[in-house]
Design an enzyme around this catalytic site. Structure first.
Site, mmCIF file in Angstrom:
data_model
loop_
_atom_site.group_PDB
_atom_site.id
_atom_site.type_symbol
_atom_site.label_atom_id
_atom_site.label_comp_id
_atom_site.label_asym_id
_atom_site.label_seq_id
_atom_site.Cartn_x
_atom_site.Cartn_y
_atom_site.Cartn_z
ATOM 1 N N GLY A 148 0.799 -1.209 0.000
ATOM 2 C CA GLY A 148 0.000 0.000 0.000
ATOM 3 C C GLY A 148 0.837 1.266 0.000
ATOM 4 O O GLY A 148 0.405 2.295 -0.508
ATOM 5 N N MET A 149 2.056 1.231 0.577
ATOM 6 C CA MET A 149 2.877 2.431 0.676
ATOM 7 C C MET A 149 3.871 2.577 -0.462
ATOM 8 O O MET A 149 4.450 3.634 -0.620
ATOM 9 C CB MET A 149 3.616 2.444 2.011
ATOM 10 C CG MET A 149 2.731 2.726 3.192
ATOM 11 S SD MET A 149 3.681 2.883 4.712
ATOM 12 C CE MET A 149 4.310 1.239 4.898
ATOM 13 N N LYS A 167 12.636 -0.177 0.296
ATOM 14 C CA LYS A 167 11.224 0.164 0.170
ATOM 15 C C LYS A 167 11.108 1.634 -0.244
ATOM 16 O O LYS A 167 11.546 2.530 0.487
ATOM 17 C CB LYS A 167 10.478 -0.063 1.484
ATOM 18 C CG LYS A 167 8.963 -0.044 1.334
ATOM 19 C CD LYS A 167 8.288 -0.723 2.499
ATOM 20 C CE LYS A 167 6.812 -0.945 2.236
ATOM 21 N NZ LYS A 167 6.166 -1.717 3.324
ATOM 22 N N ASP A 261 0.377 -5.408 12.206
ATOM 23 C CA ASP A 261 0.162 -6.155 10.957
ATOM 24 C C ASP A 261 0.921 -7.479 11.004
ATOM 25 O O ASP A 261 1.595 -7.856 10.050
ATOM 26 C CB ASP A 261 0.601 -5.330 9.751
ATOM 27 C CG ASP A 261 0.040 -5.878 8.446
ATOM 28 O OD1 ASP A 261 -0.989 -6.574 8.496
ATOM 29 O OD2 ASP A 261 0.629 -5.618 7.390
#
Length: 752
Positions: A148-149, A167, A261
């Site tokens: 999502g990011m 990332k 998460d």
């Protein structure tokens, strides 16, 4: 007609357009991309557009959907698929161009079957090369996944020459200052955690608008991959995996971090059976707020159409298939017991091979987590012991007060179920001690390694003796040549060995050199040039060059003759010890106790063997524990001459890192305050104070850095002309210039 920009993920809306291929500009990121509008009734497969004209233009393509927001957000097009290929149709009418002046129609042609790219599932395989990203200091090799990011890439960190998981935040979030500020604080907090069962975060940064952080790359698989391959895991093995994850989460909870998460995809297993928790603290982000033009009607929450395993949903909520009931209601108000629930869900999946609840949408799935009774694991798989089933059910209690109240309690319960009873000192079995001692003795008794040590000592002793004798007989030119042989052979071997083994000292020297400024490099180059001039004045330059070539040849012989043979002899010892440690991990042995076991029973020369298994940093930590515990017997140190050099470089690199972090935190906090309406000067002062406080308090036990600490406004520092003048006189560059001038004058005087 809805379009997703392939660069920034911005959803764009265009009026109805005739079939054809177009090249609009995204109003958010201002980048062009290719867009193909299908004809009515056309059913071409969704795929990437790799037409020659698109490749020549350097733009990407976007997926086009004449569907409502619910279908678009629900995943009508697989993640990462960026185009719909269609045959050429009629040209666009003038009305479409007037409505969208930035949309220009390209020449369209029907794709031939031979020209069609591979299917979507082949687009993100191991051979996929992501588009080049401007991330300074890293070389991106391939894409590992998307969330999502943003996207996660396998990259190589140039300064340390090691693989990392990089990332890169998508532009959709990178342009939100509130999100970036919160994300940076959370990532900074997670980067300060240090535990064997947590994926380490190496660096957080921003370069040319690209925000990223680099993490430890764990070659292996996730527990989700294990479940996909095996269907279900043996209960003892499953508890061994979850126990390691619980220890990592306990370390984070003790320092104020909550994961939110926890799921099999975020628990990684390396080739030695070591479980590491990934993405820790990086999902504690503010609740995503969608604008009115993005969501319509009853779909404002987005939950009715989000797939239950969609990673994008975890930006604000977590993954619905593993979320606790209280997290479903308010993701911002949960505590560490939410991680206990999610870890229980993970253990449930491992022992049964299926999730605890099924649902077609996120709302349905979260409703079941909150209100539907759990089917006990032993009712699904009969070989699951009832005691373990009771542990899982207590971890997954609907009410947080009915669960285990902290992760430490979970660790104790799982250890008790595995039969791991802790005493003051871990006492292994005799057969385990015997196997480890055998591997350590074979490692230390390598005949080639012993010969190598005698050769190195004899080489330098001979050079020293030769220099003394030559000086005694007045052969000073040859003395200088022998000195050059010693220096240049050592330097050549250091480079060759470092490039082949990537040892700790070589990587740290490379990192130190990478962090030097242009001025530092200029000073170093000037020093080398001055040294060459001095050798030329003394008529020793060609002597050094000749002996240097001999030294390089000797370094090659040592590295690719003796060293490679020694590595081949010691390789099975390290591999066998690694398999033994993997079995002990599976039995529930704590990683710190395991390392202490290796240090204690590897003999007097334990350090080199330990460093081959765990690395230099782990060896230094184990040495401190051994010294505090008063280990019996004499213990030799391995290559202790490296330690002062590494300590000095560590101090310098720590200062550099603090400066980078302070600068980054100041920038994101200032942007956050400006977005909140603060004036520029107020935002700058508050950001400086906040960044300084965050860096100053980093590393304190029990800290919570998710929220910015309060900071009183501070005024600008007064101008100090005397201090500035003093700095200009004694700054490093001025001292270097003066030193070079003085040394050059001395050389000239000696030459005359």
């Amino acid at each position: 007609m809805a379009v997703v920009c392939p660069y920034c993920d911005q959803r764009l809306t265009f009026p109805a357009a005739p079939p054809g291929r177009y090249r609009p500009d995204c109003p958010n990121c201002h980048r062009p991309f290719s867009m193909t509008v299908p004809a009515a009734g056309t059913a071409w497969p969704v795929r990437a557009d790799t037409s020659p004209e698109l490749a020549a233009s350097g733009s990407r393509s976007a997926a086009v959907h004449d569907t409502p927001r619910a279908q678009w957000f629900g995943g009508a097009v697989p993640s990462g698929i960026t185009s719909v290929a269609l045959p050429a149709l009629a040209p666009a009418p003038s009305g479409f161009a007037r409505t969208n002046p930035d949309v220009r129609r390209n020449d369209a042609r029907p794709p031939a079957a031979a020209d069609r790219p591979p299917p979507p599932e082949a687009l993100f395989g191991d051979d996929f090369r992501p588009p080049p990203a401007d991330v300074r200091g890293y070389v991106i090799e391939r894409e590992l996944g998307r969330g999502g990011m943003g996207s996660v890439y396998l990259a190589r960190q140039l300064s340390l020459d090691r693989p990392v998981a990089l990332k890169v935040m998508s532009q959709r979030w990178a342009t939100d200052p509130v999100f970036v500020a919160r994300f940076t604080r959370e990532a900074y907090a997670a980067a300060l955690l240090c535990h064997p069962n947590i994926v380490a975060i190496y660096d957080i940064g921003e370069t040319d608008g690209t925000r990223f952080f680099s993490m430890e790359y764990v070659p292996g698989q996730s527990l989700a991959d294990v479940v996909k391959r095996q269907g279900k895991v043996d209960p003892e093995a499953a508890v061994g995996y979850v126990l390691q994850a619980a220890r990592g989460l306990k370390h984070a909870h003790d320092r104020g971090m909550i994961h939110r998460d926890v799921k099999p995809d975020n628990l990684l297993v390396d080739k030695h059976g070591l479980v590491k928790v990934a993405d820790l603290g990086l999902v504690k982000t503010p609740v995503t707020t969608w604008t009115d033009d993005q969501l319509d009607g009853e779909q404002r929450s987005g939950l009715n159409t989000i797939p239950p395993d969609m990673t994008g949903a975890r930006i604000a909520l977590g993954t619905p298939a593993y979320m606790s009931p209280e997290q479903c209601r308010d993701a911002a108000a949960v505590d560490h017991r939410a991680d206990v629930y999610s870890l229980g869900c993970t253990l449930y999946v491992l022992v049964t091979g299926r999730p605890p609840f099924d649902g077609n949408t996120a709302v349905e799935l979260m409703t079941k987590h909150a209100y539907e009774s759990l089917v006990p694991p032993e009712h699904i798989v009969s070989r699951v012991p009832k005691e373990l089933s009771a542990v899982i059910q207590k971890m997954m209690a609907k009410d947080a007060a009915d669960r285990y109240q902290d992760m430490g309690e979970v660790v104790r319960v799982l250890e008790a179920w595995l039969g791991v009873w802790h005493t003051a000192v871990y006492t292994p079995h005799e057969n385990q001690i015997g196997k480890l001692e055998g591997f350590a003795k074979k490692f230390a008794a390598s005949p080639t390694a012993a010969l190598r040590g005698r050769v190195v000592h004899g080489y330098f002793s001979s050079l020293l003796l030769a220099a003394v004798l030559l000086a005694f007989f007045g052969k000073l030119t040859w003395v200088a040549g022998v000195a050059g042989l010693a220096v240049q052979s050592t330097a050549a071997y250091f480079v060759l060995d470092g490039a082949a083994r990537k040892g700790h000292l070589f990587r740290r020297v490379k990192q130190f050199a990478w962090g030097l400024s242009w001025g530092d490099w200029a000073v170093a180059a000037a020093g080398l040039a001055l040294g060459a001039i001095l050798l030329g004045m003394l008529k020793l330059f060609w002597v050094w060059c000749g002996f240097g070539l001999i030294g390089v040849g000797l370094a090659f012989a040592l590295r690719y003759g003796l060293d490679r043979t020694a590595d081949e002899e010691r390789g099975p010892c390290v591999s066998g010890a690694g398999k033994l440690l993997a079995r002990l991990r599976a039995q529930g042995l704590d990683e710190e106790e395991l390392r202490l076991f290796v240090a204690k029973f590897s003999g007097r020369r334990w350090e080199e063997f330990f460093e081959a298994l765990f690395g230099f940093d782990a060896k230094m930590a184990a040495r401190m524990v051994m010294q505090r515990g008063g280990a019996a017997g004499e213990r030799d140190r391995h290559a202790a001459w490296r330690e002062p050099i590494l300590a000095a470089m560590d101090r310098i690199e720590a200062g550099r890192k603090r400066d980078r972090e302070r600068k980054l935190l100041k920038a994101v906090e200032q942007a956050n305050l400006l977005a909140a309406g603060a004036s520029f000067h107020t935002a700058r002062r508050q950001a400086e104070a906040t960044a300084e406080e965050l860096v100053r308090t980093a590393g304190r036990p029990g800290r919570r850095v998710a929220a910015a600490p309060p900071a009183a406004p501070v005024g600008p520092a007064p101008f100090d002309p005397l201090g500035c003048a003093f700095w200009l006189v004694v700054c490093p560059f001025v001292r270097a210039v003066l030193a070079f001038a003085l040394l050059g004058g001395c050389c000239l005087c000696a030459h005359q």
